[in-house]
Design an enzyme around this catalytic site. Structure first.
Site, PDB file in Angstrom:
ATOM      1  CE1 TYR A  28     -55.300  -8.932  -0.112  1.00 21.87           C
ATOM      2  CE2 TYR A  28     -53.676  -9.227  -1.851  1.00 21.87           C
ATOM      3  CZ  TYR A  28     -54.662  -9.748  -1.028  1.00 21.87           C
ATOM      4  OH  TYR A  28     -54.993 -11.070  -1.110  1.00 21.87           O
ATOM      5  CG  HIS A  40     -58.424 -11.996   0.221  1.00 15.80           C
ATOM      6  ND1 HIS A  40     -57.644 -11.150  -0.539  1.00 15.80           N
ATOM      7  CD2 HIS A  40     -59.716 -11.705  -0.087  1.00 15.80           C
ATOM      8  CE1 HIS A  40     -58.429 -10.387  -1.286  1.00 15.80           C
ATOM      9  NE2 HIS A  40     -59.684 -10.702  -1.029  1.00 15.80           N
ATOM     10  CB  ALA A  50     -54.583 -16.627  10.201  1.00 14.26           C
ATOM     11  CE  LYS A  86     -52.485 -11.884  18.875  1.00 11.55           C
ATOM     12  NZ  LYS A  86     -51.346 -12.617  19.494  1.00 11.55           N
ATOM     13  CE1 TYR A 121     -56.916 -18.082  -0.566  1.00  8.62           C
ATOM     14  CE2 TYR A 121     -58.712 -18.764   0.863  1.00  8.62           C
ATOM     15  CZ  TYR A 121     -57.624 -17.951   0.611  1.00  8.62           C
ATOM     16  OH  TYR A 121     -57.246 -17.021   1.545  1.00  8.62           O
TER      17      TYR A 121
END
Length: 205
Positions: free
Chosen positions: A118, A156, A164, A170, A183
């Site tokens: 993660y 996340h 981002a 990519k 959040y």
């Protein structure tokens, strides 16, 4: 939330990557990560974040690079005398001894015992963005996942962070889930889960 703050723009100067060195995060340099996070992110990370980062060993990196020719460069100079001491496993993102970026990961166990990675945070100081440093940090972790047969890596990202999202796509990440109200203190509060499946996991998904 910080995983979305990588080197999202296209590489402007290939030499920036060539002049960047990487180092693992350890007890004797974790303060550099704390200083970076203070500059990069609007939140303060707890002790567990830093313990998980150190425990991940080679899956978390600091990056260093030469100082830019910038009148405010001294504001980004995060100095630590330990940089100059030889170390056989040095892997921080350093640009001529200036710590300019970092990727912090946590190892997690899935059902069945498989380990996944993660990405807690990925960030590069503003004067060094667009030089490919964020890409180098991420590629380092992705290469290690392949070598150690880690089937999955995820993070996340805030739903409005288009730069981002494009950056991670990519590298083969895809949106696998949307979490509402993830959040607490930022808007929008929703996030995407971006996941990259590796090796056999990529063929089975």
């Amino acid at each position: 939330m910080g995983a979305g703050e990588g080197d999202a723009s296209a590489t402007k100067e290939k030499g920036g990557v060539d002049r960047t060195s990487l180092d693992g995060v350890r007890d004797n340099n974790v303060m550099q990560l704390k200083k970076l996070n203070t500059v990069l992110f609007p939140v303060r990370y707890n002790d567990k974040y830093y313990k998980d980062t150190i425990a991940s060993k080679d899956f978390s990196k600091l990056g260093a690079a030469p100082p830019p020719f910038h009148p405010l460069a001294h504001l980004f100079y995060l100095y630590d005398a330990s940089y100059h001491a030889p170390h056989p496993t040095r892997r921080n993102a350093y640009y001529s001894d200036i710590c300019v970026g970092a990727i912090a990961c946590r190892l997690e166990k899935k059902e069945g015992g498989a380990v996944c990675v993660y990405i807690m945070t990925l960030g590069v100081l503003a004067p060094y963005r667009g030089l490919g440093i964020g890409s180098k940090l991420l590629n380092c972790v992705l290469d290690l996942c392949e070598k150690q047969d880690v089937p999955e890596i995820y993070l996340h990202v805030q739903t409005n962070n288009d730069d981002a999202i494009s950056f991670y796509k990519k590298f083969g990440f895809e949106i696998t889930k949307t979490i509402e109200k993830y959040y607490k203190n930022i808007m929008p509060p929703d996030c995407y889960v971006l996941t990259k499946f590796i090796g056999q996991a990529a063929t089975k998904k």
